[in-house]
Design an enzyme around this catalytic site. Structure first.
Site, PDB file in Angstrom:
ATOM      1  N   GLU A 163       9.037  -3.601  10.929  1.00  0.00           N
ATOM      2  CA  GLU A 163       9.370  -2.282  10.372  1.00  0.00           C
ATOM      3  C   GLU A 163       9.822  -1.322  11.474  1.00  0.00           C
ATOM      4  OE1 GLU A 163       6.579  -0.604   7.592  1.00  0.00           O
ATOM      5  OE2 GLU A 163       7.674   1.296   7.494  1.00  0.00           O
ATOM      6  N   LYS A 201      -0.895  -9.504   3.094  1.00  0.00           N
ATOM      7  CA  LYS A 201      -0.193  -8.980   4.280  1.00  0.00           C
ATOM      8  C   LYS A 201      -1.129  -8.014   4.988  1.00  0.00           C
ATOM      9  CE  LYS A 201       3.298  -5.794   4.028  1.00  0.00           C
ATOM     10  NZ  LYS A 201       2.685  -4.659   4.756  1.00  0.00           N
ATOM     11  N   GLU A 214      -1.444  -5.419   8.739  1.00  0.00           N
ATOM     12  CA  GLU A 214      -0.687  -4.778   9.817  1.00  0.00           C
ATOM     13  C   GLU A 214      -1.320  -5.069  11.178  1.00  0.00           C
ATOM     14  OE1 GLU A 214      -0.209  -0.601   8.973  1.00  0.00           O
ATOM     15  OE2 GLU A 214       0.749  -0.992   7.044  1.00  0.00           O
ATOM     16  N   ASP A 242       0.837  -1.210   0.000  1.00  0.00           N
ATOM     17  CA  ASP A 242       0.000   0.000   0.000  1.00  0.00           C
ATOM     18  C   ASP A 242       0.870   1.259   0.000  1.00  0.00           C
ATOM     19  OD1 ASP A 242       0.861  -0.165   2.598  1.00  0.00           O
ATOM     20  OD2 ASP A 242      -1.132  -0.109   3.510  1.00  0.00           O
ATOM     21  N   SER A 243       2.216   1.068   0.040  1.00  0.00           N
ATOM     22  CA  SER A 243       3.117   2.204  -0.167  1.00  0.00           C
ATOM     23  C   SER A 243       2.967   2.762  -1.573  1.00  0.00           C
ATOM     24  CB  SER A 243       4.577   1.789   0.089  1.00  0.00           C
ATOM     25  OG  SER A 243       4.917   0.660  -0.685  1.00  0.00           O
ATOM     26  N   ASP A 295      -0.946  -6.303  -0.186  1.00  0.00           N
ATOM     27  CA  ASP A 295      -1.345  -5.671   1.073  1.00  0.00           C
ATOM     28  C   ASP A 295      -2.862  -5.558   1.183  1.00  0.00           C
ATOM     29  OD1 ASP A 295       0.631  -5.043   2.905  1.00  0.00           O
ATOM     30  OD2 ASP A 295       1.183  -3.170   1.913  1.00  0.00           O
TER      31      ASP A 295
END
Ligand code: KIV
Length: 270
Positions: free
Chosen positions: A185, A116, A118, A47-48, A86
């Protein structure tokens, strides 16, 4: 099914064999094709993309549709690496039904091999349900950019012994829930080492030091595609923004001076 594709089993074997794991983001067909020509075993459709291709100042506005569109083009370009997509902000927080529907879309429509998400212990049940549905899950703890407003900025996490203990517990909870690997991270190297030594599943670090089982970096950071910005945790292996600027300036100058197109770039009637 593409049988040449790297599997989660292969990634887990790499940890057992002490073979470092590299992972890089991709958001489009062209970069995915280039990555496919390397030995990098994992691509993250991160999502970056919010910061790197959509022009946002965070990952928060990125949608499931954005990730699906990119994942489709990445899977078209890269037939060998494992493709992890993501789950974007609020695509897995509301309830398990909407979470599984979003996971289904990333896998079935996007063609991702894994997802993925978070968070630590608070997403452990969600991870378990996704894994039970047959979809591999990569965890992501430490600095979790989707929670930037709650964290108060993009800051190093796990600096105190209390917060380090929480992160270790988060990592264990994700492993227990069936995650196949975890991104760490922006945490101190000493803590990455402790988590990496404790877990059976691979840790993939970004700003988490050399002790992780693998590393993940953003394509644009590695290649110097951002003119203004270069994060401390990355290294520019090329300076493509400068190279591209020179090429575009040369093109512009040739057009202005009527030096392009040449005869060999043009078509003529016989
Ligand atoms: O979206 C992304 O690029 C990521 C990495 C920072 C791991 O989640």
């Amino acid at each position: 099914m593409n049988t040449n594709r790297i599997t989660i089993n292969k990634i887990q074997e790499m940890k057992v064999n002490g073979e470092p794991i590299s992972m890089v983001t991709a958001y489009d067909y062209t970069s995915a094709k280039i990555i496919n020509s390397t030995k990098i075993p994992i691509i993250l459709v991160g999502d970056s993309m919010g910061n790197n291709i959509l022009g946002y100042d965070s990952t928060i506005p990125v949608t499931v549709e954005d990730i699906i569109r990119s994942t489709k083009s990445v899977t078209a370009g890269a037939k060998k690496p494992l493709i992890v997509a993501d789950l974007p902000f609020f695509s897995y927080q509301i309830d398990i039904k909407s979470t599984l529907l979003n996971v289904r879309r990333l896998i079935q429509e996007g063609g991702a091999n894994a997802v993925k998400l978070e968070g630590g212990e608070q997403v452990a049940d969600t991870v378990k349900r996704i894994v039970m549905a047959g979809v591999p899950v990569m965890g992501h703890i430490g600095l979790t950019p989707q929670s930037v407003n709650q964290l108060g900025g993009y800051k190093l996490q796990g600096k105190t012994s209390e917060s380090a203990k929480i992160l270790l517990n988060d990592a264990l909870a994700l492993q227990e829930s069936g995650a196949f690997a975890i991104v760490l991270e922006l945490i101190p190297s000493e803590l990455s080492r402790e988590i990496t030594d404790t877990l059976k599943i691979p840790t993939i670090g970004i700003g988490a030091g050399i002790e992780c089982d693998g590393q993940v970096q953003v394509f644009h950071d590695l290649l110097g595609l951002n003119l203004e910005f270069s994060p401390k945790h990355s290294q520019k292996y090329a300076n493509l923004a400068a190279t591209i600027k020179i090429a575009l300036d040369n093109y512009d100058a040739d057009v202005r001076k009527k030096k392009f197109p040449k005869n060999e770039n043009s078509f003529f009637l016989k």
